[in-house]
Design a protein around this motif. Structure first.
Motif, short mmCIF file in Angstrom:
data_model
loop_
_atom_site.label_atom_id
_atom_site.label_comp_id
_atom_site.label_asym_id
_atom_site.label_seq_id
_atom_site.Cartn_x
_atom_site.Cartn_y
_atom_site.Cartn_z
N PRO A 24 0.85 -1.13 0.08
CA PRO A 24 -0.09 -0.03 -0.04
C PRO A 24 1.01 1.19 0.00
O PRO A 24 0.27 2.18 -0.58
CB PRO A 24 -0.63 -0.13 1.17
CG PRO A 24 -0.94 -1.65 1.49
CD PRO A 24 0.48 -2.16 1.24
N VAL A 25 1.91 1.34 0.56
CA VAL A 25 2.85 2.31 0.69
C VAL A 25 2.98 2.80 -0.76
O VAL A 25 3.33 3.94 -1.03
CB VAL A 25 4.13 1.94 1.44
CG1 VAL A 25 5.26 3.48 1.61
CG2 VAL A 25 3.59 2.10 3.05
N LEU A 27 1.63 2.27 -3.50
CA LEU A 27 0.56 2.75 -4.35
C LEU A 27 0.61 4.28 -3.97
O LEU A 27 0.08 5.01 -4.84
CB LEU A 27 -0.47 1.95 -3.78
CG LEU A 27 -1.09 0.68 -4.50
CD1 LEU A 27 -2.29 -0.03 -3.61
CD2 LEU A 27 -1.53 0.89 -6.01
N LEU A 28 0.74 4.68 -2.53
CA LEU A 28 0.50 6.18 -2.33
C LEU A 28 1.70 7.00 -2.94
O LEU A 28 1.43 8.15 -3.13
CB LEU A 28 0.43 6.09 -0.83
CG LEU A 28 -0.81 5.68 -0.32
CD1 LEU A 28 -0.76 5.69 1.24
CD2 LEU A 28 -2.11 5.96 -0.81
N LEU A 88 -5.92 5.57 5.99
CA LEU A 88 -6.06 5.15 4.79
C LEU A 88 -7.52 5.61 4.25
O LEU A 88 -7.58 6.28 3.33
CB LEU A 88 -5.66 4.16 4.16
CG LEU A 88 -4.15 3.63 4.16
CD1 LEU A 88 -3.63 2.14 3.90
CD2 LEU A 88 -3.31 4.81 3.16
N GLY A 153 3.73 -1.45 -6.33
CA GLY A 153 2.90 -0.61 -5.89
C GLY A 153 2.92 0.65 -6.57
O GLY A 153 2.00 1.31 -7.08
N GLY A 157 0.14 2.24 -8.94
CA GLY A 157 -0.59 3.44 -8.66
C GLY A 157 -0.47 4.11 -9.91
O GLY A 157 -1.45 4.97 -10.22
N PRO A 175 -5.95 4.98 -6.68
CA PRO A 175 -4.70 4.30 -5.64
C PRO A 175 -4.85 4.05 -4.10
O PRO A 175 -4.58 2.97 -3.68
CB PRO A 175 -3.36 4.82 -6.06
CG PRO A 175 -3.81 5.72 -7.48
CD PRO A 175 -5.20 6.20 -7.10
N VAL A 176 -5.56 5.30 -3.51
CA VAL A 176 -5.77 5.33 -2.17
C VAL A 176 -6.66 4.25 -1.80
O VAL A 176 -6.58 3.54 -0.90
CB VAL A 176 -6.23 6.63 -1.82
CG1 VAL A 176 -6.36 6.60 -0.15
CG2 VAL A 176 -5.03 7.70 -2.48
N ALA A 179 -5.38 1.10 -1.96
CA ALA A 179 -4.46 0.97 -0.69
C ALA A 179 -5.19 0.21 0.61
O ALA A 179 -5.02 -0.56 1.26
CB ALA A 179 -3.43 2.09 -0.51
N LEU A 182 -6.19 -3.36 0.04
CA LEU A 182 -4.79 -3.99 0.30
C LEU A 182 -4.34 -3.97 1.95
O LEU A 182 -3.78 -4.86 2.61
CB LEU A 182 -3.52 -3.75 -0.24
CG LEU A 182 -3.97 -3.88 -1.84
CD1 LEU A 182 -2.62 -3.45 -2.69
CD2 LEU A 182 -3.65 -5.34 -2.15
N GLN A 183 -4.72 -2.90 2.59
CA GLN A 183 -4.57 -2.97 4.01
C GLN A 183 -5.51 -3.78 4.85
O GLN A 183 -5.05 -4.29 5.65
CB GLN A 183 -4.70 -1.52 4.36
CG GLN A 183 -4.63 -1.19 6.02
CD GLN A 183 -2.83 -1.61 6.22
OE1 GLN A 183 -2.11 -1.02 5.54
NE2 GLN A 183 -2.61 -2.57 7.14
#
Length: 447
Positions: A24-25, A27-28, A88, A153, A157, A175-176, A179, A182-183
């Motif tokens: 997820p990181v 992706l951001l 998130l 990611g 993203g 993308p958020v 994320a 995925l989190q």
């Protein structure tokens, strides 16, 4: 009933959980700043809200490390994942300065809770399964997984943004939202894959664990004072944190100088960042070979000098190709250095203090990084970016001698048969505190 895992099962679970933590990181990365700008924040406001995370981590790093060692790694990691999920979800809808402050405050809590417990669980669970296991290989593979996960990611993203908006959802928001999903997957995976020996439960057990956390912090600090090896290893982070500003914050400015403008630099930095994390993953994959050839402490010292040389190249090369090649080399070295350094740290402590010592190591880098940001950016303004990078390169390289105590300890004869383990009221290092840096000259098993 407690699940009994083999060392290989522990390693595989650690790598899966590690990858899910960092995907997820990645992706951001392409959208984080742009999304806050899209929602109305100025760059100055963005700087303020992101600083909240660092302040919270600085305040909570040691207490949460002590709590993880006292209460257990699993509860803190699950709590951290829930906090990250909330952060998130709020990030996906936040549209004001105040809400973004809350987002980054929650991210700071998440980072403080998350700093160290998973790695500590991996090392301790591996040693329970096999007391003679060499866990440095898994730490190196963990670094590889982080690099691949963040790189993948970031590419995903960026691809989602390129597809454009989806109905009422803006391109920068998609993308958020992924994320967030995925989190949630990572939270479920933690609950299933991370197992610990059963501990006492209930309010009384929780109160006892909370009360025990400050004592564990004090004992870890006492261990730091009494072990020259451990003190020197933690001191490396002061130089590392200061010097990292040279290749993390100053690179875009330097690239804009040699590429002919900020727009051209931004175009190059997108794919360069993704490739840099793959280079970091490749560097981490080299860790077992470095340990086998030279030992962890000599390799770590040499890499400090080599990283300084790569930053020097970033400051001196005249064209964008040369700067980017030096940048990728820097991240390759960075990826190899991290598992070597943490492996040396782990060899200096036993389970009861492991997470809080990792938190100490992580915490000292934060004020050093803040100081580096102030000093190096001011130096770049008053002289040149190349001069500031030169200073950062020297600071990175001069940390190399701090690995000498670990190298000397590894060359000493084995310690006498172990005496009884210190009690909880003792702050003496374990019998192997200065002598069992097993990542020293000895070869790794061929398997």
């Amino acid at each position: 009933m407690s699940v009994v895992l083999t060392a290989d099962q522990v390693r595989r679970r650690y790598l899966v959980l590690h990858g899910l933590r960092w995907l997820p990181v990645g992706l951001l990365i392409p959208v984080m700043i742009l999304l806050m700008q899209e929602r109305g924040l100025t760059l100055a406001q963005i700087g303020l809200v992101t600083a909240v995370q660092g302040i919270v981590v600085l305040l909570l790093e040691l207490p949460t490390g002590g709590l993880a060692d006292a209460l257990g790694r699993r509860p803190l990691l699950l709590t951290s994942a829930v906090v990250s999920l909330a952060s998130l979800a709020l990030f996906a809808v936040a549209d004001s300065f105040a809400l973004f402050v809350v987002v980054w405050l929650l991210q700071g809590v998440h980072r403080a809770l998350d700093s160290g417990p998973l790695e500590s669980w991996y090392v301790d669970a591996t040693l329970v399964a096999d007391p003679d296991a060499r866990y440095e290989k898994g730490l190196g593979q963990g670094g590889t997984v982080v690099g691949v996960a963040i790189s993948a990611g970031a590419l995903l993203g960026g691809g989602l943004v390129a597809l454009g908006p989806v109905g009422p959802v803006s391109a920068l928001t998609t993308p958020v939202l992924l994320a967030v999903v995925l989190q949630l997957v990572a939270l479920v995976a933690l609950g299933i894959l991370l197992v610990e020996p059963p501990r006492a439960r209930g309010r009384g057990a929780l109160r006892a664990s909370v009360a025990e956390a400050p004592r564990k912090v004090g004992q870890a600090v006492g261990l730091l004072r009494r072990s020259r090896v451990l003190l020197a290893l933690v001191a490396v982070e002061l130089f590392w944190g200061f010097g990292m500003v040279a290749f993390e914050s100053l690179l875009p400015v330097r690239l804009a100088e040699v590429a002919g403008g900020a727009d051209r630099a931004a175009t190059l930095l997108g794919p360069a960042n993704s490739v840099a994390w793959l280079a970091s993953a490749a560097g981490a994959a080299l860790t077992p070979l470095l340990i086998r050839w030279w030992g962890a402490a000599p390799s770590a010292a040499a890499l400090r000098v080599l990283q300084g040389a790569t930053v020097l190249g970033m400051g001196l090369f005249a064209g964008p190709v040369g700067v980017l090649v030096a940048y990728l080399a820097c991240y390759t070295v960075h990826g190899a250095s991290n598992p070597l350094h943490t492996g040396l740290l782990h060899r200096q402590v036993d389970g009861p203090y492991r997470t809080v010592v990792l938190s100490l190591n992580s915490m000292v880098a934060m004020p050093a990084g803040a100081l580096g940001g102030i000093v190096l950016t001011a130096l770049a303004d008053t002289t040149s970016v190349s001069t500031a990078m030169l200073v950062g390169a020297v600071v990175l390289a001069v940390a190399a001698p701090l690995y000498l105590p670990a190298w000397r300890a590894a060359r000493r004869p084995p310690a006498a048969p172990a005496e009884p383990t210190p009690t909880a009221d003792s702050v003496e290092p374990t019998p192997t505190a200065d002598s069992a840096v097993a990542a020293g000259p000895g070869p790794l098993p061929s398997a």
